[in-house]
Motif scaffolding. Structure first.
Motif, PDB file in Angstrom:
ATOM      1  N   GLU B  41      22.155  14.824 -30.060  1.00 11.76           N
ATOM      2  CA  GLU B  41      23.479  15.292 -29.673  1.00 11.76           C
ATOM      3  C   GLU B  41      24.418  15.209 -30.868  1.00 11.76           C
ATOM      4  O   GLU B  41      24.461  14.206 -31.563  1.00 11.76           O
ATOM      5  CB  GLU B  41      23.994  14.438 -28.510  1.00 11.76           C
ATOM      6  CG  GLU B  41      25.234  15.014 -27.888  1.00 11.76           C
ATOM      7  CD  GLU B  41      25.650  14.247 -26.647  1.00 11.76           C
ATOM      8  OE1 GLU B  41      25.047  13.211 -26.355  1.00 11.76           O
ATOM      9  OE2 GLU B  41      26.597  14.699 -25.979  1.00 11.76           O
ATOM     10  N   LYS B  42      25.144  16.283 -31.123  1.00 10.96           N
ATOM     11  CA  LYS B  42      26.103  16.375 -32.238  1.00 10.96           C
ATOM     12  C   LYS B  42      25.453  16.115 -33.598  1.00 10.96           C
ATOM     13  O   LYS B  42      26.110  15.666 -34.530  1.00 10.96           O
ATOM     14  CB  LYS B  42      27.268  15.381 -32.046  1.00 10.96           C
ATOM     15  CG  LYS B  42      27.978  15.517 -30.708  1.00 10.96           C
ATOM     16  CD  LYS B  42      29.165  16.435 -30.809  1.00 10.96           C
ATOM     17  CE  LYS B  42      29.928  16.527 -29.502  1.00 10.96           C
ATOM     18  NZ  LYS B  42      29.258  17.261 -28.440  1.00 10.96           N
ATOM     19  N   PHE B  44      24.749  17.807 -36.203  1.00 17.22           N
ATOM     20  CA  PHE B  44      24.980  19.089 -36.876  1.00 17.22           C
ATOM     21  C   PHE B  44      24.269  19.153 -38.213  1.00 17.22           C
ATOM     22  O   PHE B  44      23.860  20.205 -38.665  1.00 17.22           O
ATOM     23  CB  PHE B  44      26.476  19.313 -37.086  1.00 17.22           C
ATOM     24  CG  PHE B  44      27.265  19.233 -35.823  1.00 17.22           C
ATOM     25  CD1 PHE B  44      27.033  20.139 -34.805  1.00 17.22           C
ATOM     26  CD2 PHE B  44      28.196  18.244 -35.647  1.00 17.22           C
ATOM     27  CE1 PHE B  44      27.742  20.066 -33.628  1.00 17.22           C
ATOM     28  CE2 PHE B  44      28.922  18.157 -34.472  1.00 17.22           C
ATOM     29  CZ  PHE B  44      28.689  19.069 -33.463  1.00 17.22           C
ATOM     30  N   MET B  80      22.202  24.975 -33.975  1.00 12.11           N
ATOM     31  CA  MET B  80      23.599  24.570 -33.770  1.00 12.11           C
ATOM     32  C   MET B  80      23.928  24.561 -32.286  1.00 12.11           C
ATOM     33  O   MET B  80      24.647  23.680 -31.813  1.00 12.11           O
ATOM     34  CB  MET B  80      24.555  25.528 -34.504  1.00 12.11           C
ATOM     35  CG  MET B  80      24.801  25.214 -35.949  1.00 12.11           C
ATOM     36  SD  MET B  80      25.150  23.497 -36.339  1.00 12.11           S
ATOM     37  CE  MET B  80      26.778  23.282 -35.658  1.00 12.11           C
ATOM     38  N   ASN B  81      23.411  25.542 -31.541  1.00 10.64           N
ATOM     39  CA  ASN B  81      23.632  25.569 -30.098  1.00 10.64           C
ATOM     40  C   ASN B  81      23.120  24.293 -29.446  1.00 10.64           C
ATOM     41  O   ASN B  81      23.776  23.728 -28.573  1.00 10.64           O
ATOM     42  CB  ASN B  81      22.930  26.777 -29.469  1.00 10.64           C
ATOM     43  CG  ASN B  81      23.772  28.032 -29.561  1.00 10.64           C
ATOM     44  OD1 ASN B  81      24.944  27.965 -29.905  1.00 10.64           O
ATOM     45  ND2 ASN B  81      23.168  29.159 -29.267  1.00 10.64           N
ATOM     46  N   ILE B  84      25.437  21.426 -30.387  1.00  9.92           N
ATOM     47  CA  ILE B  84      26.764  21.501 -29.751  1.00  9.92           C
ATOM     48  C   ILE B  84      26.663  21.285 -28.237  1.00  9.92           C
ATOM     49  O   ILE B  84      27.387  20.479 -27.665  1.00  9.92           O
ATOM     50  CB  ILE B  84      27.431  22.875 -30.028  1.00  9.92           C
ATOM     51  CG1 ILE B  84      27.731  23.033 -31.520  1.00  9.92           C
ATOM     52  CG2 ILE B  84      28.716  23.029 -29.228  1.00  9.92           C
ATOM     53  CD1 ILE B  84      28.170  24.435 -31.922  1.00  9.92           C
ATOM     54  N   HIS B  85      25.749  22.015 -27.596  1.00 11.88           N
ATOM     55  CA  HIS B  85      25.740  22.038 -26.130  1.00 11.88           C
ATOM     56  C   HIS B  85      24.630  21.188 -25.493  1.00 11.88           C
ATOM     57  O   HIS B  85      24.778  20.713 -24.375  1.00 11.88           O
ATOM     58  CB  HIS B  85      25.593  23.478 -25.627  1.00 11.88           C
ATOM     59  CG  HIS B  85      26.646  24.400 -26.146  1.00 11.88           C
ATOM     60  ND1 HIS B  85      27.943  24.347 -25.698  1.00 11.88           N
ATOM     61  CD2 HIS B  85      26.613  25.387 -27.075  1.00 11.88           C
ATOM     62  CE1 HIS B  85      28.652  25.276 -26.335  1.00 11.88           C
ATOM     63  NE2 HIS B  85      27.868  25.914 -27.180  1.00 11.88           N
ATOM     64  N   SER B 123      32.956  31.752 -25.608  1.00 13.75           N
ATOM     65  CA  SER B 123      32.482  30.454 -26.059  1.00 13.75           C
ATOM     66  C   SER B 123      33.053  29.339 -25.202  1.00 13.75           C
ATOM     67  O   SER B 123      34.175  29.438 -24.724  1.00 13.75           O
ATOM     68  CB  SER B 123      32.886  30.233 -27.519  1.00 13.75           C
ATOM     69  OG  SER B 123      32.543  28.927 -27.911  1.00 13.75           O
ATOM     70  N   ALA B 125      32.814  26.189 -26.525  1.00  8.93           N
ATOM     71  CA  ALA B 125      32.863  25.098 -27.505  1.00  8.93           C
ATOM     72  C   ALA B 125      34.249  24.444 -27.536  1.00  8.93           C
ATOM     73  O   ALA B 125      35.256  25.096 -27.277  1.00  8.93           O
ATOM     74  CB  ALA B 125      32.500  25.621 -28.889  1.00  8.93           C
ATOM     75  N   ILE B 129      34.672  21.473 -32.384  1.00  7.31           N
ATOM     76  CA  ILE B 129      33.610  22.345 -32.885  1.00  7.31           C
ATOM     77  C   ILE B 129      34.217  23.545 -33.618  1.00  7.31           C
ATOM     78  O   ILE B 129      33.764  23.951 -34.683  1.00  7.31           O
ATOM     79  CB  ILE B 129      32.744  22.859 -31.707  1.00  7.31           C
ATOM     80  CG1 ILE B 129      32.212  21.702 -30.874  1.00  7.31           C
ATOM     81  CG2 ILE B 129      31.638  23.784 -32.193  1.00  7.31           C
ATOM     82  CD1 ILE B 129      31.100  20.937 -31.477  1.00  7.31           C
ATOM     83  N   ARG B 130      35.288  24.092 -33.033  1.00  7.81           N
ATOM     84  CA  ARG B 130      35.922  25.271 -33.638  1.00  7.81           C
ATOM     85  C   ARG B 130      36.514  24.928 -35.001  1.00  7.81           C
ATOM     86  O   ARG B 130      36.521  25.757 -35.903  1.00  7.81           O
ATOM     87  CB  ARG B 130      37.017  25.809 -32.716  1.00  7.81           C
ATOM     88  CG  ARG B 130      36.442  26.570 -31.534  1.00  7.81           C
ATOM     89  CD  ARG B 130      37.511  26.828 -30.502  1.00  7.81           C
ATOM     90  NE  ARG B 130      36.925  27.006 -29.184  1.00  7.81           N
ATOM     91  CZ  ARG B 130      36.722  28.181 -28.608  1.00  7.81           C
ATOM     92  NH1 ARG B 130      37.056  29.285 -29.229  1.00  7.81           N
ATOM     93  NH2 ARG B 130      36.188  28.260 -27.418  1.00  7.81           N
ATOM     94  N   GLY B 135      31.757  27.965 -32.866  1.00  2.34           N
ATOM     95  CA  GLY B 135      32.396  28.215 -31.579  1.00  2.34           C
ATOM     96  C   GLY B 135      33.166  29.511 -31.532  1.00  2.34           C
ATOM     97  O   GLY B 135      34.149  29.638 -30.823  1.00  2.34           O
TER      98      GLY B 135
END
Lengths: 120, 177
Positions: B41-42, B44, B80-81, B84-85, B123, B125, B129-130, B135
């Protein structure tokens, strides 16, 4: 066409890494602060101009085969981000005090001037 | 194609884990390369790193630049999806002489409306994230544009399985090797 070194002089940019590759010829640039946009629309072998300084920009630059990255507004990535580049792709990273609009405008005008002097 | 895998074997000296029972000779004639990355999770950093690593492998195998770029974009966006999710996930890459299949599996919240998620600009996000430059609601459309075949299997509250395939052959794929 302009080399990265000429661009560095025009923008009075500081070289963060990849100094040995500044003789690369640049034939296009892509200015953007959205990673997905870079992935979707930037063509290969362009110069990336951005104000994002996280590790994703560097990874994105690798993925799209960018020739170099210019960080605008005096921003600079953290040391560990620069280390990633030094280890992997060795893409030149530059940082300039110019803001995004000024940076793009200046480079664009230099390209137009060069074209006038020496029409394609 | 045999050459392709001999080269892989020479470069890495490794046989994929599911082929370890076979002799090296046999391996060269039953080519398959699998790569696997765990994405938390997270996480990145791992998402970006996996794209860079697969890209390097494909370059060593001598594939065309254009197809490597398409594959790297799929991997980057898909990974990345997951970061992020999806709360926990795996990225797997299966390479055969005919095609490359990129699979991500996560245990996140699932996608309630896949058609809506495929729309550019949509999105869910967060602001955080943005701020990182993601996002923009272009992840899935980007993946679709770069792949020859895309399957999404998702269940709300359970997770998502995404499979994107790129063909190397002329007749099926968008570009040849």
């Amino acid at each position: 066409m302009m080399t990265l070194r000429e661009i560095q002089t025009h923008l009075d940019a500081e070289i963060l890494c990849g100094e040995d590759q500044l003789d690369r010829e640049v034939c296009g640039a892509f200015a953007c602060d959205l990673i997905s946009e870079m992935l979707a629309s930037a063509s290969s072998h362009v110069l990336l101009i951005t104000s994002l300084t996280n590790a994703h920009v560097v990874h994105t630059a690798e993925v799209i085969d960018a020739l170099g990255v210019i960080f605008v507004g005096g921003r600079r990535p953290a040391e560990d981000v620069i280390e990633i580049v030094k280890k992997n792709s060795k893409i030149p990273l530059l940082t300039t005090k110019c803001q995004m609009f000024d940076c793009c405008g200046l480079l664009f005008s230099k390209v137009v001037q060069a074209d006038r002097k020496d029409p394609p | 194609m045999v050459f392709f895998f001999q080269k892989w074997y020479r470069l890495t000296g490794r046989i994929p884990h599911n082929r370890k029972d076979m002799a090296v000779d046999t391996f060269q004639y039953t080519p398959k390369i699998n790569l696997e990355f765990a994405i938390g999770e997270k996480d990145f950093f791992m998402a970006g790193e996996s794209a860079s690593r697969v890209k390097k492998t494909l370059q060593q195998l001598g594939m065309k630049q254009e197809i490597i770029k398409r594959i790297s974009i799929i991997i980057y966006e898909a990974a990345m999806n997951v970061a992020i999710h999806g709360s926990q996930g795996m990225l797997r890459v299966f390479i055969t002489p005919e095609e490359i299949m990129i699979e991500t599996e996560d245990t996140g919240g699932g996608i309630p409306d896949v058609d809506l998620a495929m729309k550019e600009g949509y999105s869910t996000a967060t602001h955080e994230i943005r701020e990182m430059g993601f996002g923009a609601g272009m992840g899935l459309p980007n993946i679709k544009q770069c792949s020859d075949e895309l399957k999404i299997d998702t269940k709300v509250g359970v997770g998502t399985l995404l499979q994107a395939t790129v063909y190397f052959t002329d007749n099926k794929g968008k570009t040849s090797r």
